[in-house]
Design an enzyme around this catalytic site. Structure first.
Site, PDB file in Angstrom:
ATOM      1  N   ASP A 107       0.838  -1.190   0.000  1.00  0.00           N
ATOM      2  CA  ASP A 107       0.000   0.000   0.000  1.00  0.00           C
ATOM      3  C   ASP A 107       0.885   1.257   0.000  1.00  0.00           C
ATOM      4  O   ASP A 107       1.640   1.466  -0.941  1.00  0.00           O
ATOM      5  CB  ASP A 107      -0.970  -0.060   1.194  1.00  0.00           C
ATOM      6  N   ARG A 108       0.814   2.109   1.033  1.00  0.00           N
ATOM      7  CA  ARG A 108       1.672   3.299   1.055  1.00  0.00           C
ATOM      8  C   ARG A 108       3.146   2.916   1.011  1.00  0.00           C
ATOM      9  O   ARG A 108       3.971   3.629   0.443  1.00  0.00           O
ATOM     10  CB  ARG A 108       1.407   4.152   2.304  1.00  0.00           C
ATOM     11  N   HIS A 152     -11.214   8.179  -0.300  1.00  0.00           N
ATOM     12  CA  HIS A 152     -10.346   8.718   0.747  1.00  0.00           C
ATOM     13  C   HIS A 152      -9.155   9.472   0.170  1.00  0.00           C
ATOM     14  O   HIS A 152      -8.675  10.438   0.766  1.00  0.00           O
ATOM     15  CB  HIS A 152      -9.859   7.587   1.658  1.00  0.00           C
ATOM     16  N   HIS A 270      -6.933  -7.240   0.464  1.00  0.00           N
ATOM     17  CA  HIS A 270      -5.893  -6.212   0.419  1.00  0.00           C
ATOM     18  C   HIS A 270      -4.814  -6.433   1.472  1.00  0.00           C
ATOM     19  O   HIS A 270      -3.628  -6.224   1.208  1.00  0.00           O
ATOM     20  CB  HIS A 270      -6.541  -4.839   0.620  1.00  0.00           C
TER      21      HIS A 270
END
Length: 289
Positions: A107-108, A152, A270
């Site tokens: 992810d990030r 988001h 995820h």
């Protein structure tokens, strides 16, 4: 009491401009750095880290702005640029005695790892990227109704003030939403509580991190694309098949950046390092060995 990775030692390491990162280190052998995603901390790697530590030195930091790492105010829009956060990770590894290391991000952490590999190719020997596209490609593929899955990102891309106020008014509801809808029940209650506590204490820095991805990070990605920059090390990408779901060719997007690519899809959700850790550990071992 905040959960930890059993058998790992914890320390704070200053990397740049008096910013200190909280980091868990375990095992011995060739180094592997594991970078977490949103809205998590280094704890997301707890199963994979324990497995890899049987024959690797495993380094699991909280990214700046997350968990127990420092959360400097974003004064100029670059404090949470992925270039800045990537430099943190290279400096962290160096402080721990490693000039070269394998790197995996989720992810990030994908965005930080991607930037680290582009900016510091001599430091990153192997790169694994879990379930996110590079920033430039992410914004390019989001359009129409499909963009609702990333609401988001659009919220936190807004100028400072409103996003922080809205999220800060109900942080557990906001961050808990993603932990619930992106998960298939693999996050135990104590870890979920730790994620929520860390996130509610980091609203401004988390927003600044994602806001940077609508600004300075795009500039950096575009400059590299224009220059023909590519990832030269072996790269493994593991993703849900959401490229097909959203109508784009995810492998092709990654091949434009990586000349030595292994692209894998997973049936996991995820939070794959928590849901199917054996699958992720095997993929990382296949990449590194």
């Amino acid at each position: 009491m905040t959960p930890t990775i059993p058998g790992f030692d914890y320390q704070r390491v200053t990397v740049a401009d008096r910013v200190a990162l909280n980091v868990a280190v375990g095992g011995s052998g060739s180094p592997v750095v594991l970078l977490h995603g949103f809205p998590q901390t280094h704890l997301m790697w707890r199963h994979v880290a324990a497995d890899l530590a049987t024959d690797h030195t495993v380094i699991c930091p909280d990214l700046r702005g997350y968990g127990d790492s420092d959360k400097p105010a974003d004064t100029d829009g670059t404090t949470y640029a992925k270039r800045t956060m990537a430099a943190d990770i290279v400096a962290l590894a160096r402080e721990l005695g490693h000039e070269r290391f394998a790197l995996a991000g989720h992810d990030r952490g994908v965005l930080v790892g991607f930037r680290a590999a582009l900016d510091h190719p001599a430091a990153v020997t192997h790169l694994a990227l879990l379930d996110t596209l590079p920033t430039l490609d992410t914004w390019d593929v989001l359009h129409g109704r499909s963009a609702a899955v990333a609401f988001h990102l659009y919220l936190m891309a807004q100028p400072p003030g409103l996003p922080e106020q809205l999220i800060g008014a109900a942080p557990d509801a906001f961050f808990g939403h993603f932990l619930d809808v992106w998960s298939v029940g693999a996050i135990p209650a104590d870890v979920r509580a730790a994620y929520l506590k860390a996130s509610r204490e980091a609203v401004p820095s988390i927003v600044a991190d994602i806001r940077a991805s609508a600004g300075i990070d795009i500039e950096h990605d575009q400059a590299d694309r224009d220059a023909g920059s590519q990832l030269r090390m072996p790269v493994t990408v593991i993703q849900q098949d959401w490229g097909a779901a959203l109508g784009f060719d995810a492998p092709a997007l990654w091949r434009a950046w990586a000349t030595n690519l292994r692209y894998l899809t997973t049936t996991s959700g995820h939070f794959m390092a928590e849901e199917t850790p054996a699958e992720i550990s095997k993929a990382l071992r296949d990449l590194i060995h």
